[in-house]
Scaffold this motif. Structure first.
Motif, PDB file in Angstrom:
ATOM      1  N   SER A  52       1.416  43.866  21.272  1.00  0.00           N
ATOM      2  CA  SER A  52       0.360  44.614  20.577  1.00  0.00           C
ATOM      3  C   SER A  52      -0.632  45.132  21.619  1.00  0.00           C
ATOM      4  CB  SER A  52      -0.392  43.703  19.594  1.00  0.00           C
ATOM      5  OG  SER A  52       0.498  43.068  18.734  1.00  0.00           O
ATOM      6  N   ARG A  53      -1.117  46.321  21.393  1.00  0.00           N
ATOM      7  CA  ARG A  53      -2.143  46.852  22.304  1.00  0.00           C
ATOM      8  C   ARG A  53      -3.512  46.245  21.983  1.00  0.00           C
ATOM      9  NH1 ARG A  53      -0.407  51.209  25.152  1.00  0.00           N
ATOM     10  NH2 ARG A  53       1.504  52.232  24.451  1.00  0.00           N
ATOM     11  N   PHE A  54      -3.632  45.749  20.761  1.00  0.00           N
ATOM     12  CA  PHE A  54      -4.913  45.176  20.344  1.00  0.00           C
ATOM     13  C   PHE A  54      -4.644  44.060  19.316  1.00  0.00           C
ATOM     14  CE2 PHE A  54      -8.582  45.527  17.263  1.00  0.00           C
ATOM     15  CZ  PHE A  54      -9.457  44.808  18.046  1.00  0.00           C
ATOM     16  N   PHE A  55      -5.241  42.942  19.550  1.00  0.00           N
ATOM     17  CA  PHE A  55      -5.074  41.871  18.556  1.00  0.00           C
ATOM     18  C   PHE A  55      -6.400  41.118  18.395  1.00  0.00           C
ATOM     19  CE2 PHE A  55      -5.372  37.987  20.982  1.00  0.00           C
ATOM     20  CZ  PHE A  55      -5.066  38.376  22.276  1.00  0.00           C
ATOM     21  N   VAL A  56      -6.540  40.547  17.217  1.00  0.00           N
ATOM     22  CA  VAL A  56      -7.690  39.684  16.937  1.00  0.00           C
ATOM     23  C   VAL A  56      -7.172  38.459  16.177  1.00  0.00           C
ATOM     24  CG1 VAL A  56      -9.898  39.455  15.747  1.00  0.00           C
ATOM     25  CG2 VAL A  56      -9.278  41.628  16.773  1.00  0.00           C
ATOM     26  N   GLY A  57      -7.484  37.314  16.666  1.00  0.00           N
ATOM     27  CA  GLY A  57      -7.112  36.110  15.934  1.00  0.00           C
ATOM     28  C   GLY A  57      -8.061  35.894  14.781  1.00  0.00           C
ATOM     29  N   ILE A  58      -7.523  35.409  13.664  1.00  0.00           N
ATOM     30  CA  ILE A  58      -8.413  35.070  12.546  1.00  0.00           C
ATOM     31  C   ILE A  58      -9.328  33.935  13.025  1.00  0.00           C
ATOM     32  CG2 ILE A  58      -8.522  34.207  10.177  1.00  0.00           C
ATOM     33  CD1 ILE A  58      -7.185  36.916  10.346  1.00  0.00           C
ATOM     34  N   PRO A  59     -10.651  34.128  12.985  1.00  0.00           N
ATOM     35  CA  PRO A  59     -11.561  33.109  13.547  1.00  0.00           C
ATOM     36  C   PRO A  59     -11.275  31.712  12.997  1.00  0.00           C
ATOM     37  CG  PRO A  59     -12.769  35.076  12.983  1.00  0.00           C
ATOM     38  CD  PRO A  59     -11.372  35.299  12.473  1.00  0.00           C
ATOM     39  N   ALA A  60     -11.176  30.805  13.895  1.00  0.00           N
ATOM     40  CA  ALA A  60     -10.938  29.375  13.621  1.00  0.00           C
ATOM     41  C   ALA A  60      -9.535  29.093  13.095  1.00  0.00           C
ATOM     42  CB  ALA A  60     -11.970  28.807  12.663  1.00  0.00           C
ATOM     43  N   LEU A  61      -8.752  30.145  12.829  1.00  0.00           N
ATOM     44  CA  LEU A  61      -7.402  29.921  12.308  1.00  0.00           C
ATOM     45  C   LEU A  61      -6.342  30.552  13.193  1.00  0.00           C
ATOM     46  CD1 LEU A  61      -7.942  30.566   8.474  1.00  0.00           C
ATOM     47  CD2 LEU A  61      -7.685  28.370   9.636  1.00  0.00           C
ATOM     48  N   ALA A 118      -9.207  37.323  21.102  1.00  0.00           N
ATOM     49  CA  ALA A 118      -8.964  38.751  20.912  1.00  0.00           C
ATOM     50  C   ALA A 118      -8.525  39.343  22.248  1.00  0.00           C
ATOM     51  CB  ALA A 118     -10.234  39.456  20.416  1.00  0.00           C
ATOM     52  N   GLY A 119      -7.773  40.488  22.170  1.00  0.00           N
ATOM     53  CA  GLY A 119      -7.357  41.139  23.396  1.00  0.00           C
ATOM     54  C   GLY A 119      -7.052  42.612  23.139  1.00  0.00           C
ATOM     55  N   PHE A 120      -7.138  43.377  24.185  1.00  0.00           N
ATOM     56  CA  PHE A 120      -6.832  44.807  24.029  1.00  0.00           C
ATOM     57  C   PHE A 120      -6.319  45.367  25.346  1.00  0.00           C
ATOM     58  CE2 PHE A 120     -11.179  44.426  25.398  1.00  0.00           C
ATOM     59  CZ  PHE A 120     -11.328  45.407  26.367  1.00  0.00           C
ATOM     60  N   GLU A 121      -5.526  46.418  25.227  1.00  0.00           N
ATOM     61  CA  GLU A 121      -4.969  47.066  26.409  1.00  0.00           C
ATOM     62  C   GLU A 121      -5.848  48.265  26.746  1.00  0.00           C
ATOM     63  OE1 GLU A 121      -0.509  47.254  27.119  1.00  0.00           O
ATOM     64  OE2 GLU A 121      -1.004  49.340  26.637  1.00  0.00           O
ATOM     65  N   LEU A 122      -6.116  48.419  28.006  1.00  0.00           N
ATOM     66  CA  LEU A 122      -6.935  49.548  28.458  1.00  0.00           C
ATOM     67  C   LEU A 122      -6.084  50.342  29.440  1.00  0.00           C
ATOM     68  CD1 LEU A 122      -9.817  50.691  28.144  1.00  0.00           C
ATOM     69  CD2 LEU A 122     -10.438  49.434  30.206  1.00  0.00           C
ATOM     70  N   GLY A 123      -5.697  51.555  28.996  1.00  0.00           N
ATOM     71  CA  GLY A 123      -4.756  52.311  29.812  1.00  0.00           C
ATOM     72  C   GLY A 123      -3.383  51.671  29.708  1.00  0.00           C
ATOM     73  N   ASN A 462      -2.859  35.855  13.175  1.00  0.00           N
ATOM     74  CA  ASN A 462      -3.449  36.889  14.007  1.00  0.00           C
ATOM     75  C   ASN A 462      -3.411  38.218  13.270  1.00  0.00           C
ATOM     76  OD1 ASN A 462      -3.703  35.203  16.386  1.00  0.00           O
ATOM     77  ND2 ASN A 462      -1.480  35.367  16.601  1.00  0.00           N
ATOM     78  N   LEU A 463      -4.242  39.141  13.718  1.00  0.00           N
ATOM     79  CA  LEU A 463      -4.139  40.539  13.295  1.00  0.00           C
ATOM     80  C   LEU A 463      -3.692  41.321  14.522  1.00  0.00           C
ATOM     81  CD1 LEU A 463      -7.442  40.870  11.216  1.00  0.00           C
ATOM     82  CD2 LEU A 463      -5.105  40.679  10.334  1.00  0.00           C
ATOM     83  N   THR A 464      -2.504  41.894  14.452  1.00  0.00           N
ATOM     84  CA  THR A 464      -1.962  42.615  15.619  1.00  0.00           C
ATOM     85  C   THR A 464      -1.876  44.094  15.284  1.00  0.00           C
ATOM     86  OG1 THR A 464       0.280  42.176  14.851  1.00  0.00           O
ATOM     87  CG2 THR A 464      -0.666  40.615  16.431  1.00  0.00           C
ATOM     88  N   PHE A 465      -2.370  44.896  16.193  1.00  0.00           N
ATOM     89  CA  PHE A 465      -2.404  46.344  15.954  1.00  0.00           C
ATOM     90  C   PHE A 465      -1.681  47.071  17.083  1.00  0.00           C
ATOM     91  CE2 PHE A 465      -6.232  44.424  14.153  1.00  0.00           C
ATOM     92  CZ  PHE A 465      -6.162  44.846  12.849  1.00  0.00           C
ATOM     93  N   LEU A 466      -1.227  48.233  16.747  1.00  0.00           N
ATOM     94  CA  LEU A 466      -0.604  49.125  17.745  1.00  0.00           C
ATOM     95  C   LEU A 466       0.537  48.412  18.468  1.00  0.00           C
ATOM     96  CD1 LEU A 466      -3.919  50.586  19.231  1.00  0.00           C
ATOM     97  CD2 LEU A 466      -2.460  51.587  17.468  1.00  0.00           C
ATOM     98  N   ARG A 467       1.423  47.827  17.668  1.00  0.00           N
ATOM     99  CA  ARG A 467       2.561  47.136  18.275  1.00  0.00           C
ATOM    100  C   ARG A 467       3.535  48.146  18.846  1.00  0.00           C
ATOM    101  NH1 ARG A 467       5.359  43.071  14.531  1.00  0.00           N
ATOM    102  NH2 ARG A 467       6.269  42.432  16.532  1.00  0.00           N
ATOM    103  N   LYS A 468       4.090  47.815  19.977  1.00  0.00           N
ATOM    104  CA  LYS A 468       5.028  48.718  20.636  1.00  0.00           C
ATOM    105  C   LYS A 468       6.419  48.453  20.066  1.00  0.00           C
ATOM    106  CE  LYS A 468       2.326  47.877  24.738  1.00  0.00           C
ATOM    107  NZ  LYS A 468       2.312  47.162  26.017  1.00  0.00           N
ATOM    108  N   PRO A 469       7.178  49.519  19.784  1.00  0.00           N
ATOM    109  CA  PRO A 469       8.528  49.304  19.263  1.00  0.00           C
ATOM    110  C   PRO A 469       9.381  48.505  20.234  1.00  0.00           C
ATOM    111  CG  PRO A 469       8.205  51.597  19.869  1.00  0.00           C
ATOM    112  CD  PRO A 469       6.878  50.939  19.995  1.00  0.00           C
ATOM    113  N   LYS A 470       9.281  48.846  21.496  1.00  0.00           N
ATOM    114  CA  LYS A 470       9.978  48.089  22.520  1.00  0.00           C
ATOM    115  C   LYS A 470       9.365  48.468  23.848  1.00  0.00           C
ATOM    116  CE  LYS A 470      14.509  47.179  24.541  1.00  0.00           C
ATOM    117  NZ  LYS A 470      13.959  47.159  25.860  1.00  0.00           N
TER     118      LYS A 470
END
Lengths: 478, 537
Positions: A52-61, A118-123, A462-470
């Motif tokens: 995922s280019r961006f993810f956020v974990g559900i707080p405390a979970l 949480a994490g995100f890709e930059l470039g 987690n909430l995962t966004f912008l997942r790469k197909p491969k």
């Protein structure tokens, strides 16, 4: 040629793991190591990324991790101390209890909770992550000599036997604020990453030294003992330390209470930690990786108490009750009390309040994966940690399958601490950005609780966004 | 799901199934558990002692251990014989005095003219003192009683004044009224802590003056004449004094009193012989009276069942004990007679193992007559003490002691002892061989077991020099092993008989005199190893 060398390499690691025969402590989930859909894999190696280019974990979970490990005690070993008699009755033979233990025994447990992740890709090359976690771990170790003395006694064949009774108890609770970064280099063949962690110590019981020796003179039956103990204790919670004047006052039962957590950040028991890692694509199908995590120390400055042997290393020889005349011999209670006073004086602990520091329990991971197809890979991982200045290794072979875009599976087999029935299973499933995962390195032992020696589970949302197909590496495009 | 993944799941379930069967076996075994077995072996040192002889001998009030200037040990048998206290021999009896008071002519004239008159008289209370003379006495207590009667009906007031009886430095005085209509009156006075000077009369001893002032007032109709009388009777009772001065005469203080010193040191002897090189008898007399005394030793002899009475020779017929002077109140004088092997047959007497020493004597005061005044304190004593002194220097030849005591041994419910090993290590500096045996007896006195299979030398003596002093030490080490069968004997035993034998150091066929000094030590280490078998439900 390279494959042959790798096979040899893993054979050597496997043999070393088997021969080492020493306890392995709470590793991060090795089953997670190859699950690319899972953001938590970065805890094992900060150079790894999720898909995922961006993810956020559900707080405390987002991540609840529980680990239990022991080097020798298993419920099913109880059968070894049961003697069936001729009348078909069964008795518990306490003399056989020492056989249930290994030369060196340990029990450890760890509970970790992510409050924020949480994490995100930059470039294309940079990935940042941040986490706030709470870690609690406990480790107890003792020599087989302790049950040997208790259940076999010091007479008979144990006369002159040098009992090593040194035992350790280590408890650690701390909060962690981590900032991670990874970057791809050399056309994506190489990735490096690190995580810097600010650590806030909450509670610690540290066995700095525990050297207790005991033996019995085979000629005179004199008892010869020496001890060198230093315990450090910090309870960075309001109202804990002031009342604790003696080791027996340690509020062990309250150590894991978080009710007074609000006070944590008002103290000065800080430290820093570092995780570093790298991956390297040897070929299109072979990826190598390595990491060292949990480097660092916590400095305990407030609420500290130390308990140190009054006569460290002094040898005391008990030659028998000393008496001056026959009348005093009749007063056994007086003689016994005298002996107890002497022992308390020789082996007593003095308390002080001196600052100290404790290291984290560093772990290393060395692994490689071979991709059979784009969705199926086989991995091998050699790992270990350091405790009591000793390396405790383990070895795993893992199968990773991306069964569908919404479902990934990881199955592992591990040799951990002379335990061969560690079958791990990991499952991660996505419904849109919503991701649930659960994995364990020892799922097989859930079905066989009597034989449990190593067991862990990690689960979360987690909430995962912008997942790469491969993942398409740049060098593959070329 | 791929085929490979399916295969892995099947393997997993198969392994889990195998494990479940194992669990079932374990649970079945656990359900059949009937108890716990435990058979550890423990070893520990019990005793680590360095003992001198005085540590080994139990001391009592009558059996003491003393060490002389040469460090030689003495066993002292002490008997405090007769002790005579002051109130026993110098007792002031109750006194009674009758003094009639008769009017003279001028007193009658005065009464008839003025209707009242005062009669002043001084009377002397002459004490009857059986033991002799009292100059003065400090009384702790005396009871003074008066009975006053008259043969007329006028009122009388009687004032008593004792000018030599001081209470808080003031003469004792009091008034007794005899009112109209009554013919008599009584008075009673408990007098504590007073002094009484009895030397102011014509005799200089035993007299107490009393000044009477009798005031007669006409209140009746009687006519007073030469027959009118006031009778004054006085009694002084229950004299208890702190200090008395005077002269007690030459009376007997003690008349042929006899006492006995019991010697139980030989009671436990079952065999053999011993000699004490130089036993001594010491008679101590202590005198804290201010009265010289002379003691006649009527007899001093021993008694044993085998030999009967034997006279102890060498003692003088009389023993004069001087007394503290008048200015030495509170101090004491003493004298003693010591008999030893050179002045008496006491060595032969003691080596015949007597059971008791019998002592008879008489004592009298002021043997030299009335050459000084005496005194006696309330706690003055004339005390006699007899010490029988055994300096531990001599020989013992196969000397045996026996003692039987109750015994019980119970390792505890559910606990069996498979084997017990007692490990004994000794280092001996005493010039004494010791053989020891313990017999374990049942309730009928039947021997069930013994500590050793045969009686054997447990402890050997080191050699001695010409003075009888040990040279060096000897060491012994032994294991006493008890199997489960023998332990069973111990559990059934009710009594333990200790049989010990002693021999002093031998030098070839000779047995020289050996001496026991306070710096000899017996170093004793006792350890125990036990194989325990505990069975619990």
């Amino acid at each position: 040629m390279k494959r042959i060398h790798l096979t040899r390499f893993f054979c050597v690691l496997t043999i070393y793991t088997l021969m080492a025969g020493t306890p392995t402590f709470a590793q991060q989930n090795i089953t997670a190591y190859g699950m690319k859909s899972l953001p938590q894999r970065t805890y094992v190696n900060p150079a790894l990324r999720c898909d995922s280019r961006f993810f956020v974990g559900i707080p405390a979970l987002s991540s609840i991790f529980i680990d239990f490990s022991n080097s020798s005690l298993q419920l099913n070993k109880i059968s070894e101390v049961l003697d069936r008699k001729s009348d078909d009755s069964v008795v518990i033979n306490l003399n056989k209890i020492p056989n249930m233990f290994r030369e060196r025994n340990s029990i450890s447990t760890e509970v970790s909770l992510d409050l924020l992740h949480a994490g995100f890709e930059l470039g294309d090359n940079n990935f940042f992550s941040v986490n706030a976690s709470l870690h609690t771990s406990g480790k107890v170790s003792f020599n087989r000599d302790l049950p040997k003395l208790l259940f076999e006694g010091n007479g008979g064949k144990n006369l002159a036997y040098p009992f090593d009774l040194g035992s350790r108890v280590d408890l650690l609770q701390y909060a962690e604020l981590g900032l991670g970064y990874s970057r791809r280099l050399k056309n994506d063949r190489l990735a490096i990453g690190f995580r810097v962690k600010y650590l806030r110590g909450i509670l610690n019981l540290n066995t700095e030294r525990s050297d207790i020796q005991f033996r019995t003179d085979p000629n005179s039956f004199e008892l010869i003992a020496s001890s060198d103990i230093r315990l450090n204790y910090t309870a960075d919670m309001e109202g804990f330390t002031e009342e604790v004047k003696d080791v027996s006052d340690l509020p062990v039962a309250d150590m894991f209470k978080l009710s007074q957590f609000s006070d944590v950040f008002g103290r000065n028991n800080n430290g820093w930690g570092l995780d570093v890692g790298a991956t390297y694509d040897l070929t299109k199908k072979i990826e190598l990786s390595g990491s060292i995590i949990n480097l660092g120390r916590i400095y305990w400055n407030n609420g500290v108490r130390n308990y140190t042997s009054r006569n460290p290393g002094d040898t005391y020889v008990f030659k028998g009750m000393e008496f001056n005349n026959l009348d005093s011999l009749e007063d056994g209670e007086y003689l016994f009390n005298n002996l107890m006073d002497t022992l308390a004086d020789r082996f007593g602990l003095d308390s002080s309040s001196e600052r100290y520091s404790t290291g984290l329990f560093p772990e290393f991971y060395l692994g490689g994966t071979f991709s059979f197809t784009k969705n199926h890979r086989l991995g091998a991982l050699f790992y270990g940690d350091w405790y009591q200045k000793r390396l405790h290794p383990g070895f795993s072979v893992t199968w990773y399958s991306q069964i569908a875009r919404s479902l990934s599976l990881s199955i592992s087999y591990s040799i951990i601490d002379n335990s061969f029935n560690n079958l791990g299973l990991g499952l991660a499933t996505n419904a849109g950005p919503f991701q649930f995962y659960i994995l364990s390195d020892n799922i097989f032992q859930v079905a066989t609780p009597d034989a449990v020696r190593n067991w862990n589970v990690r689960t979360g949302f987690n909430l995962t966004f912008l997942r790469k197909p491969k993942e398409n590496k740049k060098y593959e495009k070329k | 799901m791929s085929r490979n993944s399916l295969r892995i799941v099947v393997i997993f379930l198969a392994l889990a199934s195998t494990s479940c069967r194992k669990n079932a076996d374990l649970i079945r075994d656990l359900e059949d558990v009937k108890g716990v077995e435990w058979s550890p072996e423990f070893a520990a040192p019990l005793i680590n002692a360095s003992l001198g002889l005085s540590d080994l001998i139990e001391q009592t009030n009558s059996e003491l251990i003393e060490v002389d200037g040469d460090k030689l040990i003495h066993i002292i048998y002490r008997g405090d014989l007769i002790s005579i206290e002051a109130n026993q021999v110098l007792h002031i009896e109750d006194q009674s005095f009758d003094n009639p008071i008769i009017f003279n002519q001028s007193e009658l004239t005065q009464f008839n003219l003025a209707d009242s008159v005062i009669l002043n008289r001084t009377i002397w209370l002459d004490y009857d003192v059986e033991f002799g003379e009292i100059d003065s006495v400090f009384l702790r207590y005396v009871l003074i009683e008066q009975e006053i009667s008259k043969n007329f009906d006028h009122e009388v007031q009687v004032q008593f004044r004792f000018p030599t009886v001081l209470k808080q430095k003031l003469p004792l005085q009091f008034r007794v009224p005899l009112i109209q209509g009554s013919t008599s009156a009584q008075n009673r006075l408990d007098l504590f802590n007073s002094s009484m000077d009895m030397s102011t009369g014509n005799f200089s001893v035993n007299q107490v003056p009393v000044e009477l002032s009798l005031k007669v007032k006409r209140t009746g109709s009687s006519v007073l004449d030469g027959n009118s009388e006031i009778a004054v009777k006085q009694m002084l009772k229950n004299h208890d004094y702190d200090l008395l001065y005077g002269y007690t005469g030459t009376d007997e203080l003690i008349n042929d009193e006899a006492d006995t010193l019991v010697l139980n040191i030989f009671d436990r002897s079952s065999r053999g012989s011993f000699t004490v090189d130089d036993p001594r008898i010491k008679l101590y007399v202590t005198n804290s009276y201010g009265i010289p005394a002379e003691t006649d030793i009527v007899q001093l002899r021993s008694y044993s069942t085998n030999s009967g009475f034997q006279n102890i020779t060498g003692f003088p017929s009389k023993l004069l004990v001087e007394a503290p002077g008048i200015d030495e109140v509170g101090s004491e004088y003493s004298d003693s007679i010591i008999l030893n092997k050179n002045t008496s047959n006491i060595a032969d007497i003691i080596n015949s193992k007597p059971e008791k020493i019998v002592f008879q004597f008489a004592s009298s005061s002021n043997p030299q007559g009335k050459i000084r005044r005496n005194f006696a304190l309330r706690n003055s004593k004339l005390a006699f003490r007899l010490d029988l002194d055994f300096p531990l220097k001599g020989t013992a030849d196969n000397y045996g002691l026996e003692q039987t005591s109750s015994f019980s041994f119970d390792p505890g419910e559910g606990t069996e002892l498979d084997e017990v090993v007692l490990r004994l290590a000794m280092e001996n500096e005493f010039p004494l061989d010791l053989d020891l045996q313990l017999y374990f007896l049942d309730e009928n006195g039947v021997t069930l077991d013994s500590l050793f299979s045969t009686r054997e030398l447990l402890l050997a003596s080191p050699p001695v020099d010409a003075a009888g002093r040990s040279q060096g030490s000897t060491k012994s080490f032994r294991d006493i092993r008890y199997s489960s069968d023998r332990i069973e004997h111990l559990k059934r035993s009710k009594e333990m008989k200790i049989v010990a034998g002693f021999n002093t150091t031998r030098s070839g066929s000779n047995q020289p005199v050996v001496a026991f000094y306070s710096d000899y030590r017996l170093n004793l280490k006792l350890g125990v190893a036990a194989a325990i078998r505990a069975i619990g439900q």
